[in-house]
Design a protein around this motif. Structure first.
Motif, PDB file in Angstrom:
ATOM      1  N   PRO A 141      -3.204  -0.501  -2.464  1.00  0.00           N
ATOM      2  CA  PRO A 141      -2.760   0.683  -1.722  1.00  0.00           C
ATOM      3  C   PRO A 141      -1.298   1.105  -1.950  1.00  0.00           C
ATOM      4  N   GLY A 142      -0.556   0.378  -2.789  1.00  0.00           N
ATOM      5  CA  GLY A 142       0.895   0.596  -2.878  1.00  0.00           C
ATOM      6  C   GLY A 142       1.300   2.053  -3.054  1.00  0.00           C
ATOM      7  N   PHE A 143       0.749   2.695  -4.066  1.00  0.00           N
ATOM      8  CA  PHE A 143       1.127   4.085  -4.352  1.00  0.00           C
ATOM      9  C   PHE A 143       0.737   5.007  -3.202  1.00  0.00           C
ATOM     10  N   ALA A 145       0.122   4.294  -0.031  1.00  0.00           N
ATOM     11  CA  ALA A 145       0.887   4.056   1.205  1.00  0.00           C
ATOM     12  C   ALA A 145       2.250   4.742   1.114  1.00  0.00           C
ATOM     13  N   ALA A 146       2.889   4.630  -0.060  1.00  0.00           N
ATOM     14  CA  ALA A 146       4.198   5.279  -0.236  1.00  0.00           C
ATOM     15  C   ALA A 146       4.061   6.790  -0.129  1.00  0.00           C
ATOM     16  N   ALA A 148       1.749   8.375   1.535  1.00  0.00           N
ATOM     17  CA  ALA A 148       1.474   8.699   2.939  1.00  0.00           C
ATOM     18  C   ALA A 148       2.789   8.795   3.712  1.00  0.00           C
ATOM     19  N   ALA A 149       3.698   7.849   3.429  1.00  0.00           N
ATOM     20  CA  ALA A 149       5.013   7.892   4.085  1.00  0.00           C
ATOM     21  C   ALA A 149       5.764   9.159   3.687  1.00  0.00           C
ATOM     22  N   VAL A 215       3.138   5.588 -11.924  1.00  0.00           N
ATOM     23  CA  VAL A 215       4.301   4.805 -11.482  1.00  0.00           C
ATOM     24  C   VAL A 215       4.233   3.382 -12.052  1.00  0.00           C
ATOM     25  N   THR A 256       5.275  -4.646  -7.074  1.00  0.00           N
ATOM     26  CA  THR A 256       4.973  -3.220  -6.920  1.00  0.00           C
ATOM     27  C   THR A 256       3.825  -2.801  -7.829  1.00  0.00           C
ATOM     28  N   ILE A 259       0.378  -4.427  -6.493  1.00  0.00           N
ATOM     29  CA  ILE A 259      -0.236  -3.857  -5.282  1.00  0.00           C
ATOM     30  C   ILE A 259      -0.680  -2.407  -5.495  1.00  0.00           C
ATOM     31  N   SER A 260      -0.399  -1.869  -6.693  1.00  0.00           N
ATOM     32  CA  SER A 260      -0.681  -0.454  -6.911  1.00  0.00           C
ATOM     33  C   SER A 260      -1.814  -0.192  -7.880  1.00  0.00           C
TER      34      SER A 260
END
Lengths: 612, 144
Positions: A141-143, A145-146, A148-149, A215, A256, A259-260
């Motif tokens: 979910p890394g990308f 989640a970022a 979403a923020a 990324v 990073t 998790i992406s």
């Protein structure tokens, strides 16, 4: 000096000409601005953006490329000018679509927007028993989640507001590690910037869009840059001093990546292992760090997906033929699709051949940049390992490209010699120019310079122009006009929880909107016999397929221009066949029309015996 | 520490607090977007690189075999620093957002607040130093 010895000596007193590179650069940008203001994308044909672009765009690209080539070869120019030209290239290559199209491109980018929306709605990660196959995104979910923020912090409605600009952003991010890697092996400004140029024009694969891999690829190159510069065998390289801090830095980047994205850690591991083949670069710390972090994630957060996918993954190991096959629904069909597909193949093939020529011709550079050669070759191993959803061949090409572009650029530039060879040549020659050829054995210097400038310039021009059809040639498939977005949004606004959307394929915007509560059925993904059945008797077959939806959910049939373009240009059903399906549904009493515009139609399946 | 060094050191946390303040602006406002984007792209990375910088430079870098430009190595080091600032910031944003979403504690403000706190702490921490004084940053002739 060796790498730069063929350059003419700097002539003082010509500062008035110092700013001339600004002229072609500004001219190219002016042509680009004029072209995008006079390009109409409302009626794309099978050549995508290629035939829609105003001729000024092509003229701008020619001016930009020629200006770059003459600037980068000139030793009097500062390094800032090639950088400015590359930024100009990125603007023309990666921002044109964002400027021209009123909505973001690519069904995949819209899908990722759907994943971000889902995370924001759910507020946490979910498993397959809640969201089915889409749970894979919650396990990397890394990308998302970022993003979403970022959506919340910018205060915008969704990532669709800015995701059209992502190709430019991710390409700009790539520039930093790319430059650093090249600067590890040469000081020659021409080689560095020509390699950067070739990398960008050959990187047509289209993984720069709003995606985790865009990324992860930047971070992958970042790790390689650090490892190439800061790691190596103790006693010969920089030793072990400060290694713990560097390993912490590498660790953050690897976490990073891990998790992406699923594939990038694998590519990183094979690249780092390949580096260990060179004695001076042999350092197991980065490999072990990457493997430990990767395994830790795979055995915990990503275990549900991996345990389900493991049998298929094991089956595909060693099946090279199957792994490079592109599968049903990916056969370019029609003059435009075939031509642009060949343009992409020719572009990639040419850059690979150039790289081979560079490796063969540049003996000194081949030795000095051996680690880069290994890093370029290492991703090929992944072809043996997996098909990666029929995409492996394209991904491998992308990961090879940084090294390939370096040696391809070397093929366009004069031969690199060692100091000793240079000194020898200087002693034997006239003394005026250290690398001047001996008279009678080689053509005269001006003639050779003309070939050196003209030939490579033509190659660079051909590559730069070929990028456009390779990258934008399928925009008829990838572009969804505002009417199409509005139609699908209208459908999702009215669809109750538990509804099912039936469509030909998933090539439409917002296809994954509300995927936690709305189901999908894309009939062209189904067995061929069933597709034939739908073509023979569309309304009755689709009504049977859609009958199982339980109240309060409803079943909808959606057909849009994006689906038709994708099916036609990828060798599935023709436009006429899909039109026949639409007419059959429209004329059937089993369906009723609920929305329609110039981009498509939405029908709802009537309930048996129920009030509508 | 000179006043100039102090300003450079405090710039990343200031950017974070500024971005937090910018959240009071309406959604979609360019000022809010700029404050948030600049901090997320560079703030946490700049603070972490500042914290680790001296320790990182203890380890010399590899460079091209033959060198004629005395500034080349220095510019490569600067480029590396810039790359680390961007990539570590990207990493920090992705890791913090993932942790918060995995623990069902996610919100945009929390992500920004956590990153600002990390940045502030990193700015106030004493710089990490290596075991020995820095050696020349790029070894001459160190590539094969």
């Amino acid at each position: 000096m060796t790498d730069l010895s063929d350059l003419p000596p700097v002539r003082p007193g010509r500062r008035t000409l110092a700013a001339w590179p600004a002229v072609p650069l500004l001219a190219a940008l002016a042509l680009w601005v004029y072209a995008v203001r006079h390009t109409d994308v409302s009626r794309l044909d099978d050549f995508g953006l290629v035939t829609a672009l105003h001729p000024g765009f092509w003229a701008g690209l020619v001016v930009l490329t020629a200006g770059f080539w003459f600037t980068v070869r000139d030793p009097r120019r500062s390094g800032g000018w090639p950088a400015a030209y590359v930024l100009g290239l990125l603007l023309m290559e990666r921002a044109t679509q964002a400027v021209l199209y009123p909505t973001p491109l690519y069904a995949w980018a819209w899908k990722h927007d759907g994943v971000v929306e889902h995370l924001l709605t759910a507020g946490g990660l979910q498993t397959a028993d809640r969201i089915g196959d889409m749970a894979v995104y919650d396990q990397w979910p890394g990308f998302f989640a970022a993003q979403a923020a970022l959506v919340r912090l910018l205060g915008v409605e969704s990532a669709a507001v800015y995701m059209a600009w992502w190709p430019l952003v991710s390409s700009l991010m790539l520039l930093l590690p790319l430059l650093l890697i090249y600067r590890t092996f040469t000081e020659d400004r021409r080689l560095i910037w020509t390699a950067v140029w070739l990398f960008y024009v050959a990187n047509w694969v289209g993984q720069d869009y709003f995606s985790p891999q865009s990324v992860a690829f930047v971070l992958h190159l970042g790790v390689l840059a650090v490892v190439l510069r800061r790691y190596g065998r103790s006693g010969e390289g920089p030793g072990r001093q400060g290694q713990a801090v560097w390993t912490a830095v590498v660790g953050v980047m690897v976490v990073t990546i891990v998790i992406s994205h699923q594939l990038t850690p694998g590519m990183l591991v094979v690249s780092l292992l390949a580096l260990c083949l060179v004695r001076r670069y042999r350092d197991w710390v980065p490999v072990v760090t990457t493997v430990v972090i990767f395994l830790a994630w795979c055995l915990t957060a990503a275990l549900p997906f991996l345990s389900a996918a493991l049998p298929d993954m094991i089956r595909s190991v060693g099946d090279v033929g199957g792994n490079v096959a592109t599968g049903y629904g990916t056969t370019p069909t029609g003059t435009g699709a075939v031509a642009t597909s060949w343009a992409a193949r020719l572009l990639s093939g040419s850059v690979l051949l150039l790289a081979v020529a560079g490796v063969w011709r540049q003996r000194v550079l081949r030795h000095r940049a051996m680690p880069l050669l290994l890093v370029a070759a290492a991703p090929l191993l992944m072809v043996v390992a997996s098909s990666y959803g029929s995409e492996m061949i394209f991904r491998v090409l992308m990961f090879m490209l940084p090294g390939v572009a370096f040696f391809a650029a070397a093929a366009l530039l004069p031969e690199v010699r060692t100091l000793a060879a240079e000194a020898g040549a200087g002693a034997r020659g006239t003394g005026a120019t250290p690398s001047a050829p001996a008279a009678g054995r080689r053509p005269s210097l001006p003639a050779r310079r003309g070939t050196r400038v003209g030939g490579p310039l033509l190659v660079l021009l051909a590559g730069t122009l070929a990028f456009v059809p390779s990258y934008s040639g399928k925009d008829r498939i990838n572009y969804f006009p505002p009417q199409e977005v509005a139609l699908v949004r209208q459908l999702f606004d009215r669809a109750a929880e538990g509804s099912t959307v039936v469509a030909a394929n998933r090539n439409y915007p917002l296809a994954y909107a509300s995927y936690g509560t709305i189901d999908h059925y894309w009939f062209l993904d189904d067995d061929r016999r069933h597709v034939d059945e739908i073509v023979r008797d569309p309304a009755a077959t689709l009504a049977r397929d859609m009958a199982g939806v339980e109240r309060p959910g409803r079943a909808y049939f959606l057909l849009t221009q994006g689906q038709v373009a994708n099916s036609e240009m990828n060798g599935q059903l023709t436009g006429a066949q899909l039109d026949r399906i639409r007419k059959s549904v429209a004329g059937s009493e089993l369906f009723r029309l609920v929305a329609e515009n110039s981009a498509g139609v939405v029908y709802e399946l009537r309930r048996e015996g129920g009030a509508e | 520490m000179t006043p100039q060094e102090l300003v450079v050191r405090m710039l990343p946390p200031f950017g974070g607090w500024l971005a937090l303040a910018a959240l009071a602006l309406p959604g979609g406002s360019p000022l809010r977007g700029a404050a948030v984007a600049v901090f997320l792209a560079a703030g946490p990375g700049a603070a972490l690189v500042g914290l680790c910088g001296p320790a990182l430079h203890v380890r010399s870098a590899r460079g091209p075999v033959e060198r004629r430009d005395p500034d080349f190595a220095r510019r490569s080091d600067l480029l590396e620093r810039l790359m680390l600032i961007v990539l570590l910031s990207t990493g920090a944003v992705m890791i913090v957002a993932t942790v918060l979403i995995a623990t069902h504690a996610f919100s945009g403000q929390r992500v920004l607040l956590a990153l600002t706190l990390v940045t502030t702490i990193a700015a106030f921490c004493p710089r990490l130093r290596g075991a020995s004084p820095p050696t020349p940053r790029t070894q001459k002739g160190s590539a094969p």
